[in-house]
Write a protein that holds these residues in place. Structure first.
Motif, mmCIF file in Angstrom:
data_model
loop_
_atom_site.group_PDB
_atom_site.id
_atom_site.type_symbol
_atom_site.label_atom_id
_atom_site.label_comp_id
_atom_site.label_asym_id
_atom_site.label_seq_id
_atom_site.Cartn_x
_atom_site.Cartn_y
_atom_site.Cartn_z
ATOM 1 N N GLY A 40 87.739 37.137 67.082
ATOM 2 C CA GLY A 40 88.208 36.757 65.759
ATOM 3 C C GLY A 40 89.541 37.377 65.390
ATOM 4 N N THR B 85 93.114 33.551 70.508
ATOM 5 C CA THR B 85 93.106 32.145 70.917
ATOM 6 C C THR B 85 94.053 31.327 70.046
ATOM 7 O OG1 THR B 85 90.872 32.324 71.775
ATOM 8 C CG2 THR B 85 91.623 30.112 71.194
ATOM 9 N N THR B 86 94.101 31.646 68.775
ATOM 10 C CA THR B 86 95.031 30.951 67.885
ATOM 11 C C THR B 86 96.465 31.115 68.382
ATOM 12 O OG1 THR B 86 93.514 31.347 66.051
ATOM 13 C CG2 THR B 86 95.775 30.744 65.488
HETATM 14 N N1 LIG Z 1 89.786 25.522 64.053
HETATM 15 C C1 LIG Z 1 89.496 26.540 63.234
HETATM 16 N N2 LIG Z 1 89.065 26.302 61.970
HETATM 17 C C2 LIG Z 1 88.788 27.320 61.145
HETATM 18 N N3 LIG Z 1 88.889 28.624 61.460
HETATM 19 C C3 LIG Z 1 89.304 28.933 62.689
HETATM 20 C C4 LIG Z 1 89.620 27.921 63.647
HETATM 21 N N4 LIG Z 1 90.009 28.522 64.792
HETATM 22 C C5 LIG Z 1 89.922 29.854 64.559
HETATM 23 N N5 LIG Z 1 89.496 30.105 63.316
HETATM 24 C C6 LIG Z 1 89.329 31.438 62.713
HETATM 25 O O1 LIG Z 1 90.509 32.181 62.938
HETATM 26 C C7 LIG Z 1 90.217 33.524 63.290
HETATM 27 C C8 LIG Z 1 90.844 33.852 64.633
HETATM 28 O O2 LIG Z 1 90.179 33.142 65.651
HETATM 29 P P1 LIG Z 1 90.597 33.192 67.177
HETATM 30 O O3 LIG Z 1 92.063 33.000 67.293
HETATM 31 O O4 LIG Z 1 89.731 32.243 67.897
HETATM 32 O O5 LIG Z 1 90.231 34.687 67.574
HETATM 33 P P2 LIG Z 1 90.018 35.356 69.010
HETATM 34 O O6 LIG Z 1 90.461 34.394 70.054
HETATM 35 O O7 LIG Z 1 90.840 36.599 68.977
HETATM 36 O O8 LIG Z 1 88.565 35.670 69.136
HETATM 37 C C9 LIG Z 1 88.703 33.645 63.251
HETATM 38 O O9 LIG Z 1 88.346 34.169 62.000
HETATM 39 C C10 LIG Z 1 88.239 32.229 63.410
HETATM 40 O O10 LIG Z 1 86.998 32.058 62.786
#
Ligand SMILES: Nc1ncnc2c1ncn2[C@@H]1O[C@H](COP(=O)(O)OP(=O)(O)O)[C@@H](O)[C@H]1O
Ligand SMILES: [Mg+2]
Lengths: 317, 250
Positions: free
Chosen positions: A45, A49-50
């Motif tokens: 979180g 990934t974002t």
């Molecule tokens: N498509 C999406 N819609 C809503 N929230 C998202 C989405 N993708 C990621 N998030 C939120 O954004 C935050 C960062 O997620 P992410 O980048 O997947 O983290 P990581 O890869 O470090 O685990 C988290 O709180 C996640 O729930």
């Protein structure tokens, strides 16, 4: 086939991504020089990934900007796409294709001619050691084999920058070590620029030239693994034994080089400026005050401690 | 175009490897023709001047094309939910080519099915034209119609959160599109308000033109109009799909 470049290959400025009211990324600045490995380390979180999604043109930033191989990810996405290879966090492979078909289709999407595709497939299959399995359906592969196939796919089009989102998540130690070897080899022999994400501090420590610690969508620290650890400054000396430790505790607290003393059930943990230099003095002060020392060890801080220092939380799996 | 062909050929490879899909797709049209032909054909000898089998087959073709389009949307949804779509999205290919590749494999499968329907239908006594232009018209009309409905299915598939949700939405479209058309009743016998609904439905134009051109009947709508409507339907369907797809991948 080296394309070593000391130019900046990945850069972001104030990168921000909002999902409704959730702030997935909140003003992240990154700079990754060519030919280096950068690891984004953070818990689930954190926004890893974002970040990868924006850099690989799968998502658009809400604010801020990013460039890959010199091209803007929003304004020149096709230029970026031509120059990158990616493995995503989840395995994204068609189970009903053979490994060879997966690679071949990928090459065709990038308009590689047949002869080049054949040559690249031969090279890559040898590299990731899938020779025996390459003509089998992907659904018969183990997790480690799927990861290796994905890595080969990411390299199929000879990219300049490779993004690996949690490349060893869910792999056993042996497969993890294999992937680490590939990653190091790619940087060493091909001069690739790699940006990987991980929530394993050993992985960041083992692979990265530069580590960026990310938490809650913000970059909280950055540096080489050794510099980040050294910046913490202190080591801890752990003394365990039997008897009454209270005298020892007050005695140690009086020493000038001791920052902290924390009792635990079998002894004391002593924070000092340098473990190897002070160990003798610490043990010496433990004689003749009611405590018998049975074991002494020096604990060096790890990236995990760095993480704890900057975020106030432990890095969990 | 290159990416469209690549994605099309990938879908076809998977299709020929998947025995269940292959078997179902080949058996389903046979089942429809036999059911309609034997069941209804025994009750109704003659509709609007043509034998029942020839009257029914265009409707069976449309029904099969609708089913094929739902399957095409399903293929996109499956690739989206599995994350396979990300491979395409990170590649230097137009977003539309992804949808076109999917629509192309959907049309190819629909044309396979159409061939089976025509063979079985002919065996059961339908009058199919010997004029090759009638066959070309069938391929063109059916392809346009399938692309149009595949576009609608893809638009849903691009947004749906789950397979169940997708089928729920698609169901609202699928059968009404068939029933509110001239598939089961001739246009000329319809009461005015039903006819108005049928004329707003692209399925009607497909079926009417096929009756006139391929099955030896008479078309009640001018052929250029039917071709224009099905082509427009194809273009609108893909535009809708692209719009929906672009919104999800932001
Ligand atoms: N498509 C999406 N819609 C809503 N929230 C998202 C989405 N993708 C990621 N998030 C939120 O954004 C935050 C960062 O997620 P992410 O980048 O997947 O983290 P990581 O890869 O470090 O685990 C988290 O709180 C996640 O729930
Ligand atoms: Mg992640």
């Amino acid at each position: 086939m080296t394309n070593i470049s000391t130019h900046t290959m990945v850069a972001t400025q104030g990168l921000t991504k909002q999902y409704g009211s959730v702030s997935a990324l909140d003003g992240v600045d990154l700079t990754v020089p060519g030919g280096t490995i950068y690891a984004l380390l953070g818990p689930n979180g954190a926004g890893k990934t974002t970040t990868i999604n924006i850099l690989t043109t799968l998502a658009q930033p809400s604010a801020g900007s990013a460039q890959v191989a010199g091209f803007d990810v929003v304004r020149q996405p096709d230029e970026v796409r031509k120059r990158i290879g990616v493995t995503f966090q989840d395995l994204v492979l068609d189970p009903d294709l053979t490994g060879r078909q997966v690679l071949d289709i990928h090459g065709r999407l990038y308009r590689q001619p047949t002869s080049l595709r054949r040559q690249r497939i031969d090279e890559l299959v040898a590299l990731v050691q899938l020779n025996d399995a390459i003509d089998r359906l992907v659904k018969t592969y183990s997790g480690g084999m799927k990861r290796r196939l994905e890595l080969a796919r990411g390299l199929m089009t000879d990219p300049q920058v490779v993004f690996l989102d949690e490349p060893t998540q869910g792999l056993d130690p042996q497969n993890r070590a294999t992937i680490w070897d590939y990653v190091r080899m790619l940087r060493r022999e091909r001069g690739l620029t790699l940006l990987l994400t991980t929530h394993y501090m050993e992985e960041a420590e083992a692979l990265a030239d530069t580590v960026g610690i990310i938490d809650g969508g913000r970059k909280v620290a950055e540096g080489t693994p050794s510099a980040l650890v050294a910046a913490l400054g202190a080591d801890r000396i752990r003394i365990s034994g039997s008897g009454d430790a209270s005298h020892l505790l007050s005695e140690l607290r009086a020493l000038p080089f001791v920052d902290s003393v924390t009792p635990f059930e079998r002894g004391l943990e002593v924070g000092v400026d340098s473990g190897s230099r002070r160990i003798a003095e610490v043990v010496a002060s433990a004689s003749g005050n009611g405590f018998t020392v049975e074991d002494v060890s020096v604990l060096r801080p790890s990236l995990g401690d760095v993480f704890l220092q900057y975020t106030g939380r432990a890095l969990r799996d | 175009m290159n990416a469209t062909i690549t994605i099309w050929s990938k879908h076809m490879t998977k299709f020929f490897r998947n025995r269940e899909e292959l078997g179902g797709l080949l058996l389903q049209p046979i089942l429809w023709v036999v059911l309609f032909g034997v069941g209804m054909g025994a009750l109704v000898r003659n509709v609007d001047g043509s034998d029942y089998m020839s009257f029914m087959l265009p409707g069976v073709l449309a029904l099969t094309a609708l089913g094929g389009a739902v399957g095409g949307g399903m293929a996109l949804l499956d690739e989206r939910l599995r994350g396979i779509l990300k491979e395409y999205l990170a590649a230097p290919i137009p977003r539309l080519s992804i949808l076109m590749g999917n629509a192309a494999s959907t049309v190819t499968k629909a044309l396979f099915q159409a061939t089976i329907i025509l063979v079985v239908g002919a065996l059961m006594g339908a009058h199919i034209t010997g004029n090759p232009l009638g066959w070309v018209a069938l391929v063109v009309l059916l392809a346009m119609f399938t692309i149009g409905f595949a576009g609608i299915a893809l638009a849903f598939a691009a947004r749906s959160k789950s397979i169940m949700g997708y089928h729920g939405l698609i169901f609202l479209f699928n059968l009404p599109l068939l029933f509110a058309s001239n598939a089961l009743y001739p246009l000329v016998n319809m009461p005015g308000w039903i006819k108005a609904i049928a004329l707003a439905n692209p399925t009607t134009y497909l079926i009417d033109a096929l009756r006139g051109l391929t099955f030896g009947g008479t078309a009640s709508i001018a052929l250029p109009i039917s071709f224009a409507v099905t082509t427009l339907f194809a273009a609108l369907g893909m535009a809708l799909a692209l719009w929906s797809f672009r919104r999800t991948i932001r």
